[in-house]
Each structure stands twice: as structure tokens, then as C-alpha cells.
Design a protein around this motif. Structure first.
Motif, PDB file in Angstrom:
ATOM      1  N   THR B  62       0.582  -1.095   0.129  1.00 29.30           N
ATOM      2  CA  THR B  62      -0.325  -0.377  -0.406  1.00 29.30           C
ATOM      3  C   THR B  62       0.777   1.326  -0.272  1.00 29.30           C
ATOM      4  OG1 THR B  62      -0.316   0.063   2.255  1.00 29.30           O
ATOM      5  CG2 THR B  62      -2.196  -0.974   0.933  1.00 29.30           C
ATOM      6  N   ASP B  63       1.806   1.225   0.453  1.00 31.09           N
ATOM      7  CA  ASP B  63       3.308   1.861   0.315  1.00 31.09           C
ATOM      8  C   ASP B  63       3.889   2.028  -0.027  1.00 31.09           C
ATOM      9  OD1 ASP B  63       3.684   1.036   3.168  1.00 31.09           O
ATOM     10  OD2 ASP B  63       3.173   2.781   4.158  1.00 31.09           O
ATOM     11  N   GLU B  64       5.222   3.142   0.288  1.00 35.38           N
ATOM     12  CA  GLU B  64       6.728   2.688  -0.616  1.00 35.38           C
ATOM     13  C   GLU B  64       7.526   1.644   0.923  1.00 35.38           C
ATOM     14  OE1 GLU B  64       8.564   3.415  -2.402  1.00 35.38           O
ATOM     15  OE2 GLU B  64      10.035   2.913  -2.014  1.00 35.38           O
ATOM     16  N   ALA B  65       6.856   1.948   2.020  1.00 37.17           N
ATOM     17  CA  ALA B  65       7.805   1.519   3.116  1.00 37.17           C
ATOM     18  C   ALA B  65       7.270  -0.508   2.779  1.00 37.17           C
ATOM     19  CB  ALA B  65       7.179   2.542   4.500  1.00 37.17           C
ATOM     20  N   GLY B  66       6.224   0.406   2.535  1.00 36.95           N
ATOM     21  CA  GLY B  66       5.578  -1.660   2.679  1.00 36.95           C
ATOM     22  C   GLY B  66       6.388  -2.268   1.373  1.00 36.95           C
ATOM     23  N   ARG B  67       6.880  -1.700   0.430  1.00 35.51           N
ATOM     24  CA  ARG B  67       7.287  -2.103  -1.135  1.00 35.51           C
ATOM     25  C   ARG B  67       8.084  -2.559  -0.291  1.00 35.51           C
ATOM     26  NH1 ARG B  67       9.396  -0.120  -5.705  1.00 35.51           N
ATOM     27  NH2 ARG B  67       9.619   1.720  -4.536  1.00 35.51           N
ATOM     28  N   SER B  68       9.623  -1.210   0.515  1.00 32.91           N
ATOM     29  CA  SER B  68      10.701  -1.737   1.144  1.00 32.91           C
ATOM     30  C   SER B  68      10.521  -3.453   1.445  1.00 32.91           C
ATOM     31  CB  SER B  68      12.037  -1.156   1.960  1.00 32.91           C
ATOM     32  OG  SER B  68      10.719  -0.774   2.800  1.00 32.91           O
ATOM     33  N   LEU B  69       9.405  -3.162   2.400  1.00 31.46           N
ATOM     34  CA  LEU B  69       9.322  -4.449   3.090  1.00 31.46           C
ATOM     35  C   LEU B  69      10.199  -5.707   2.080  1.00 31.46           C
ATOM     36  CD1 LEU B  69       8.875  -6.493   5.793  1.00 31.46           C
ATOM     37  CD2 LEU B  69       6.414  -5.780   5.345  1.00 31.46           C
ATOM     38  N   GLU B  70       8.679  -5.926   1.108  1.00 35.37           N
ATOM     39  CA  GLU B  70       8.440  -6.604   0.350  1.00 35.37           C
ATOM     40  C   GLU B  70       9.818  -7.320  -0.407  1.00 35.37           C
ATOM     41  OE1 GLU B  70       4.590  -7.545  -1.162  1.00 35.37           O
ATOM     42  OE2 GLU B  70       3.793  -7.289   0.302  1.00 35.37           O
ATOM     43  N   ALA B  72      12.577  -6.369   0.333  1.00 36.76           N
ATOM     44  CA  ALA B  72      13.757  -6.789   0.742  1.00 36.76           C
ATOM     45  C   ALA B  72      13.852  -8.419   1.322  1.00 36.76           C
ATOM     46  CB  ALA B  72      13.893  -5.687   1.744  1.00 36.76           C
ATOM     47  N   GLN B  73      12.520  -8.250   1.204  1.00 32.46           N
ATOM     48  CA  GLN B  73      12.239 -10.289   2.181  1.00 32.46           C
ATOM     49  C   GLN B  73      12.844 -11.098   0.370  1.00 32.46           C
ATOM     50  OE1 GLN B  73       8.944 -11.027   5.028  1.00 32.46           O
ATOM     51  NE2 GLN B  73       8.834  -9.123   3.605  1.00 32.46           N
ATOM     52  N   ALA B  74      12.185 -10.317  -0.937  1.00 34.25           N
ATOM     53  CA  ALA B  74      12.209 -11.284  -1.893  1.00 34.25           C
ATOM     54  C   ALA B  74      13.361 -10.964  -2.622  1.00 34.25           C
ATOM     55  CB  ALA B  74      11.417  -9.870  -2.723  1.00 34.25           C
ATOM     56  N   THR B  75      14.674 -10.252  -2.277  1.00 35.23           N
ATOM     57  CA  THR B  75      15.756 -10.191  -2.242  1.00 35.23           C
ATOM     58  C   THR B  75      16.612 -11.696  -1.721  1.00 35.23           C
ATOM     59  OG1 THR B  75      16.016  -7.434  -3.050  1.00 35.23           O
ATOM     60  CG2 THR B  75      18.206  -8.615  -2.716  1.00 35.23           C
ATOM     61  N   VAL B  76      16.374 -11.131  -0.165  1.00 33.43           N
ATOM     62  CA  VAL B  76      17.223 -11.831   0.747  1.00 33.43           C
ATOM     63  C   VAL B  76      16.829 -13.490   0.543  1.00 33.43           C
ATOM     64  CG1 VAL B  76      18.335 -10.329   1.352  1.00 33.43           C
ATOM     65  CG2 VAL B  76      16.443 -11.604   2.454  1.00 33.43           C
ATOM     66  N   GLN B  77      15.253 -13.541   0.350  1.00 33.58           N
ATOM     67  CA  GLN B  77      14.542 -14.499   0.670  1.00 33.58           C
ATOM     68  C   GLN B  77      14.345 -15.022   2.244  1.00 33.58           C
ATOM     69  OE1 GLN B  77      12.048 -16.400  -1.328  1.00 33.58           O
ATOM     70  NE2 GLN B  77      12.831 -14.775  -2.841  1.00 33.58           N
ATOM     71  N   ALA B  78      14.566 -14.352   2.922  1.00 31.68           N
ATOM     72  CA  ALA B  78      13.819 -14.626   4.496  1.00 31.68           C
ATOM     73  C   ALA B  78      13.825 -13.032   5.114  1.00 31.68           C
ATOM     74  CB  ALA B  78      15.565 -14.099   4.749  1.00 31.68           C
ATOM     75  N   GLY B  79      12.790 -13.552   6.198  1.00 27.81           N
ATOM     76  CA  GLY B  79      12.454 -12.297   6.466  1.00 27.81           C
ATOM     77  C   GLY B  79      10.689 -12.709   7.204  1.00 27.81           C
ATOM     78  N   PRO B  80      10.425 -12.221   7.764  1.00 29.84           N
ATOM     79  CA  PRO B  80       8.744 -12.786   7.958  1.00 29.84           C
ATOM     80  C   PRO B  80       8.083 -13.467   7.671  1.00 29.84           C
ATOM     81  CG  PRO B  80       8.674 -10.312   8.648  1.00 29.84           C
ATOM     82  CD  PRO B  80      10.219 -10.192   8.292  1.00 29.84           C
ATOM     83  N   ALA B 107      19.238  -3.121   6.275  1.00 33.24           N
ATOM     84  CA  ALA B 107      19.829  -2.169   5.478  1.00 33.24           C
ATOM     85  C   ALA B 107      18.288  -1.944   4.509  1.00 33.24           C
ATOM     86  CB  ALA B 107      20.614  -2.962   5.438  1.00 33.24           C
ATOM     87  N   LEU B 108      18.612  -3.307   4.046  1.00 38.84           N
ATOM     88  CA  LEU B 108      17.312  -3.069   2.947  1.00 38.84           C
ATOM     89  C   LEU B 108      16.221  -2.163   2.897  1.00 38.84           C
ATOM     90  CD1 LEU B 108      17.929  -6.275   1.349  1.00 38.84           C
ATOM     91  CD2 LEU B 108      19.297  -4.694   0.902  1.00 38.84           C
ATOM     92  N   LEU B 109      15.705  -2.413   4.600  1.00 35.70           N
ATOM     93  CA  LEU B 109      14.503  -1.566   4.930  1.00 35.70           C
ATOM     94  C   LEU B 109      14.367   0.045   4.789  1.00 35.70           C
ATOM     95  CD1 LEU B 109      13.623  -4.448   7.359  1.00 35.70           C
ATOM     96  CD2 LEU B 109      12.644  -4.308   5.106  1.00 35.70           C
ATOM     97  N   HIS B 110      13.027   0.642   4.273  1.00 35.84           N
ATOM     98  CA  HIS B 110      12.505   1.533   4.649  1.00 35.84           C
ATOM     99  C   HIS B 110      12.767   2.215   6.114  1.00 35.84           C
ATOM    100  CE1 HIS B 110       9.739   5.293   5.542  1.00 35.84           C
ATOM    101  NE2 HIS B 110      10.515   5.378   3.597  1.00 35.84           N
ATOM    102  N   PRO B 111      13.295   3.565   6.891  1.00 35.63           N
ATOM    103  CA  PRO B 111      13.419   3.472   8.375  1.00 35.63           C
ATOM    104  C   PRO B 111      12.001   2.957   8.820  1.00 35.63           C
ATOM    105  CG  PRO B 111      13.776   5.066   6.798  1.00 35.63           C
ATOM    106  CD  PRO B 111      13.462   4.214   5.875  1.00 35.63           C
ATOM    107  N   ASP B 112      10.801   3.569   8.119  1.00 36.44           N
ATOM    108  CA  ASP B 112       9.553   3.692   8.555  1.00 36.44           C
ATOM    109  C   ASP B 112       8.952   1.419   8.598  1.00 36.44           C
ATOM    110  OD1 ASP B 112       9.825   6.406   9.094  1.00 36.44           O
ATOM    111  OD2 ASP B 112       7.726   5.820   7.208  1.00 36.44           O
TER     112      ASP B 112
END
Lengths: 118, 239
Positions: B62-70, B72-80, B107-112
């Protein structure tokens, strides 16, 4: 387009909407292809006879694009005062129902819903 | 026991089919996530979907920060959310930036992006993706939070199943694959808009989505147009 699977899925959606809103039940009325508002389903028998059952009900219009296509009614078996947040949440849940119906119909456009208490 | 009148349902769905052009499963999923986001009132929500090779990929946020979350996880294939998919269960974190389980994410996440919760989205009993929400502060997730997320994921499952009923499965898979593949074009268009109009990534992302929605075009087609490329793919498939 609509087989037993779709009925089952819509039943799941209605039950899910009732659970998510924390009420006793949910009922759905939709306009048919002759513009008649018809009862589609409800999570229990009271949903089919809301006026007689003495339930407290919150009905939200289901809007697709700019067109009202029906209404979602959330109800409690006991008397209940609907709060503003419950009305707003009911409206959002109505949007979910519209999306589900669109998927069942085979894809459509935008929807919105706003709450009305009765 | 829920009862549905099948004849009345068919008559109403027939009425709905008369008007506007078909949109597609990805469009439906995006709208559901937006509604879920408004109901919860968290900082943001998103949806990840698995490739045929079971690699979890970014589908919508829904927003830029959420985009960074997904992303980042797609990149490292790890995360919640990846964990929610692989374990087929809800996974939460009080503060994903300091969670020892995923040291490469911060390191890959939006600060929010701070507290995160993800639950599996299933089809035929098997996980096919995840519904994710995040908070911009630390947060102790309660069982009622994840129960509600599971319930919304269940509604999403009904919509996917309904789309499967309504369309050929292969066409549905194509739409999802298209959305997964064309994220690259969208990312590039966001970068282009940021540079040209001095926007933040969030402003560019929101503006692109709004313009696509207003003109009833796919975000990917609009993105390709901005980049001077031809709109690609089947126009019946929507993002």
C-alpha cells in the motif's frame, strides 16, 4: 460462472464478514438482472427474516463503480447500538464483499460502500 | 449454517457481468489489501505471492515503506513474510530491524518499517503467498491481531478461489506471473519519476498508482509508457 463452488465461497465470505465484524450474522441482498432486490443469503435463519426477528441491524450499500448493486446487513440477535467505528468497518467489509462478488462474476471495476444504520 | 440462494445469486452475477470490462485477479487482490489496510489502521499492508518454483515475490504494497519490506524479503528470501509462507503459520516480529532471525534485512528496509506480521494465504490448503502488515513503531503483536489477519487472509483465499472458478486457471496464473514480472518496469518508472520531478519514492509510487487507477490502465503499462516503451502484454490482464 456460478456452480456449487461459488455458493460455497460466498457462504465463506459472508461468515468471514460476520466473524470479522464481531456480530451474530450477515445477510446479503443483491439486485438481479431485472433490477429486483433479492435475498441472496445469510449466515443463519434470522438473516432471512430480520424484520420479524427483532434483530438490530446495520445495512451498508454495496456500490460497484457508481452503481448500487445491493446491500450487506450485519445483525445482532439482541438490541445493539451501532458505534461510528462499527459503521465504518461495516462499510469496508461491504467493499470486500463487492470485490468477492466481482471475482465471482468474472472481473469488474471499482467499488465503495458507506454505512447506514437502520 | 450459512445458506445461499443459488438461483438469485446467478441472476445477480449475470447483472454484474453486463457492464464494465474485465479487470483481473491482481486488481481484486490489490483492492482487498487496501481495504484491509484501512480497516486495521496499521502503517501499511501488502501481499507477496509465490512463483511456480515456490520463490516468494513482491506483488503489492500500500505504500513505499511496505514495498521496501516485500522487496527486501524477495531479495534475501528471508524475513517474517517468507517465514510465514514456509512454515504456513503466522509470524510476527516486535522490531524487524533488530530481529536476530533476519540480520540481512535491516539494511534494505525503509526506516519506517518496524513491527511486522505476516500470515499465509492458501489455495487448496497449500500456502501460495502471504498477507503482510507493518507498523512504523515497535509493537507487541497479540493473538487477536494474528487471528484477525488469518480471517482476512481467508477472505482473500475465497476471492482467489472465486477467480479460479470464474476463469481458466492458466489465464489466472498468467495474470499473477505478469504482475510479478512487471514489477521491474514499475520500479524503473518510479526511479524515473523521482529523478525528473524531484519526488520521493513514496510520492512517485503513489502518483503512478493514482494516474493508472484514474485512467483505468495497468500500472505496468503506464510505467512502460513513461519509460518510452510500448505497453506490453495482454490488455485483458490488469495490475
Amino acid at each position: 460462472m456460478s456452480g456449487p463452488g461459488v455458493e460455497f465461497l460466498l457462504a465463506n465470505v459472508l461468515q468471514g464478514v460476520a466473524d470479522l465484524s464481531g456480530v451474530d450474522g450477515a445477510a446479503l441482498r443483491l439486485l438481479d438482472d431485472s433490477d429486483r432486490l433479492r435475498m441472496i443469503g445469510a449466515t443463519d435463519e434470522d438473516g432471512w427474516v430480520l424484520e420479524r426477528a427483532g434483530c438490530s441491524a446495520l445495512s451498508v450499500p454495496l456500490v460497484e463503480g457508481r452503481e448500487v448493486i445491493g446491500e450487506l446487513t450485519l445483525y445482532t440477535h439482541e438490541r445493539h447500538e451501532w458505534s461510528r467505528s462499527e459503521v465504518e468497518k461495516g462499510a469496508r467489509l461491504g467493499e470486500l464483499v463487492v470485490v468477492a462478488l466481482e471475482a465471482m462474476a468474472g472481473g469488474r471495476t471499482e467499488s465503495s460502500a458507506s454505512g447506514q444504520v437502520r | 449454517m450459512t445458506h445461499i440462494d443459488p438461483e438469485a445469486l446467478v441472476a445477480s452475477l449475470r447483472r454484474m457481468q453486463k457492464a464494465a470490462p474485465a479487470t483481473g485477479i491482481v486488481y481484486h487482490l490489490e483492492r482487498i489489501v487496501q481495504v484491509v489496510d484501512r480497516i486495521f489502521g496499521y502503517s501499511g499492508a501488502g501481499l507477496m505471492f509465490a512463483d511456480p518454483d515456490r520463490t516468494l515475490r513482491y506483488l503489492f504494497a500500500t505504500d513505499e515503506a511496505g514495498r521496501s519490506l516485500e522487496h527486501a524479503q524477495a531479495t534475501v528470501q528471508a524475513g517474517p513474510c517468507v517465514a510465514a509462507y514456509t512454515t504456513d503459520d503466522a509470524v510476527t516480529t516486535y522490531d524487524v530491524r533488530k530481529d536476530d532471525r533476519w540480520p540481512d534485512l535491516a539494511a534494505l528496509l525503509h526506516p519506517d518499517v518496524r513491527a511486522v506480521a505476516g500470515v499465509p494465504v492458501r489455495l487448496g490448503g497449500e500456502p501460495v503467498g502471504t498477507l503482510n502488515v507493518y507498523q512504523d513503531t515497535t509493537h507487541d503483536w497479540e493473538e487477536s491481531d494474528t487471528e484477525a489477519l488469518h480471517a482476512y487472509a481467508h477472505v482473500i483465499e475465497q476471492v482467489i478461489a472465486a477467480a479460479v472458478e470464474a476463469e481458466e486457471k492458466s489465464q489466472l496464473a498468467d495474470q499473477l506471473q505478469y504482475a510479478l514480472d512487471y514489477r521491474v518496469v514499475i520500479e524503473r518508472a518510479i526511479g524515473y519519476l523521482m529523478g525528473k520531478h524531484d519526488l520521493t519514492a513514496s510520492q512517485a509510487f503513489t502518483g503512478l498508482r493514482k494516474q493508472a487507477r484514474d485512467s483505468r490502465r495497468r500500472v505496468a503499462d503506464l510505467a512502460a509508457e513513461l519509460l518510452g516503451e510500448q505497453g506490453r502484454g495482454d490488455p485483458d490482464h490488469a495490475i
